[in-house]
Enzyme design. Structure first.
Site, PDB file in Angstrom:
ATOM      1  N   SER A   1     -12.117 -16.965  20.199  1.00 48.86           N
ATOM      2  CA  SER A   1     -13.057 -17.298  18.659  1.00 48.86           C
ATOM      3  C   SER A   1     -12.542 -16.203  17.930  1.00 48.86           C
ATOM      4  O   SER A   1     -11.785 -15.124  18.118  1.00 48.86           O
ATOM      5  CB  SER A   1     -14.602 -16.868  19.260  1.00 48.86           C
ATOM      6  OG  SER A   1     -15.096 -16.853  18.084  1.00 48.86           O
TER       7      SER A   1
ATOM      8  N   TYR B   1     -20.506 -11.070  22.487  1.00 51.85           N
ATOM      9  CA  TYR B   1     -19.835 -12.228  22.570  1.00 51.85           C
ATOM     10  C   TYR B   1     -18.413 -12.016  22.035  1.00 51.85           C
ATOM     11  O   TYR B   1     -17.547 -12.490  22.642  1.00 51.85           O
ATOM     12  CB  TYR B   1     -20.490 -13.330  21.760  1.00 51.85           C
ATOM     13  CG  TYR B   1     -19.448 -14.588  21.586  1.00 51.85           C
ATOM     14  CD1 TYR B   1     -19.515 -15.366  22.524  1.00 51.85           C
ATOM     15  CD2 TYR B   1     -19.108 -14.820  20.345  1.00 51.85           C
ATOM     16  CE1 TYR B   1     -18.905 -16.507  22.359  1.00 51.85           C
ATOM     17  CE2 TYR B   1     -18.180 -16.026  20.157  1.00 51.85           C
ATOM     18  CZ  TYR B   1     -18.100 -16.660  21.288  1.00 51.85           C
ATOM     19  OH  TYR B   1     -17.570 -17.921  20.827  1.00 51.85           O
TER      20      TYR B   1
END
Length: 245
Positions: A138, A151
């Site tokens: 990501s 995250y």
């Protein structure tokens, strides 16, 4: 014809990506936790032209299941040449801040389990002297931000792992692709307000398919995220800490 393993095959991005490879006539081994969903996706991919589709139920958090799954994939397809890791979770940042076990669980799924799986894959491809490893990370891993740093830090660890794995395996002819999507309109982001930076999963899948075919090293998808993250990572700390990013 590729012999492609997709772990996390029931995710929206993975499903759209698998359709691209099915249209190429590739052989696919799909891994996920939902047997019914896997069967439906497999049937769709056969109609779309896949040379072969097999499925395997596995919880990726169970590290002891990785080796038997890889053995099954190699036996079913007669070997593997491409592996795509497409699973992950988007944890609630506030819950992770309040509960250490939630933060650790997020790290286990998004980083620890992927590292364990790809270490096994890497050793198999290294012995064989070829192959391609791709993993969806990501853009959140490019700089820790208050809004999603649990995250993001797991993805940052994964990015560094993939960089090192690419360096290690270069001489053995094994390609390693780090995929860094921005925000994608999937069930994972169903509760988010959608803005102009959100991409559709088919666009991201097309970029992933192209990057694998061209054996690229790092993919930002859509491409404008490379520029956005360059700006964010270059912001001086004194300015960055006053932002709401």
């Amino acid at each position: 014809m590729r012999k492609l393993l997709i772990v996390g095959a029931t995710s929206t991005i993975a499903e759209h990506t698998a359709r691209r490879f099915a249209a190429d006539g590739d052989a696919l081994f799909l891994v996920g936790r939902n047997d019914t969903r896997l069967a439906a996706i497999a049937e769709d991919l056969r109609v779309r032209g896949a040379a072969q589709v097999a499925t395997h139920v596995m919880d990726a958090d169970d590290l002891s299941a990785h080796g038997p799954m890889l053995d099954a994939a190699e036996a079913e397809l007669g070997g593997l040449d491409t592996v795509l890791v497409a699973y992950g979770t988007l944890p609630d940042q506030t819950a992770c801040q309040a509960d250490p076990s939630a933060a650790v669980a997020a790290w286990h799924t998004n980083a620890v389990s992927v590292v364990a799986l790809l270490t096994d894959v890497a050793n198999r491809f290294e012995r064989r002297g070829g192959g391609l490893i791709a993993a969806i990370s990501s853009v959140a891993g490019d700089r820790g931000r208050a809004s999603n740093y649990v995250y993001g830090s797991a993805k940052a660890g994964l990015n560094a792992f993939l960089d090192g794995l690419r360096h290690r395996l270069f001489a053995r002819g094994v390609q390693v692709l780090s995929i860094r999507p921005g925000m994608v309109d999937t069930p994972m982001t169903a509760d988010f307000d959608k803005g102009p930076l959100f991409a559709q999963p088919d666009k991201v899948a097309g970029d992933i398919h192209k990057a694998i075919c061209r054996r690229r090293a790092v993919l930002y998808t859509p491409g404008f995220w490379r520029l956005i993250m360059t700006v964010i990572t270059c912001l001086p700390r004194a300015v960055f800490h006053r932002s709401k990013l």
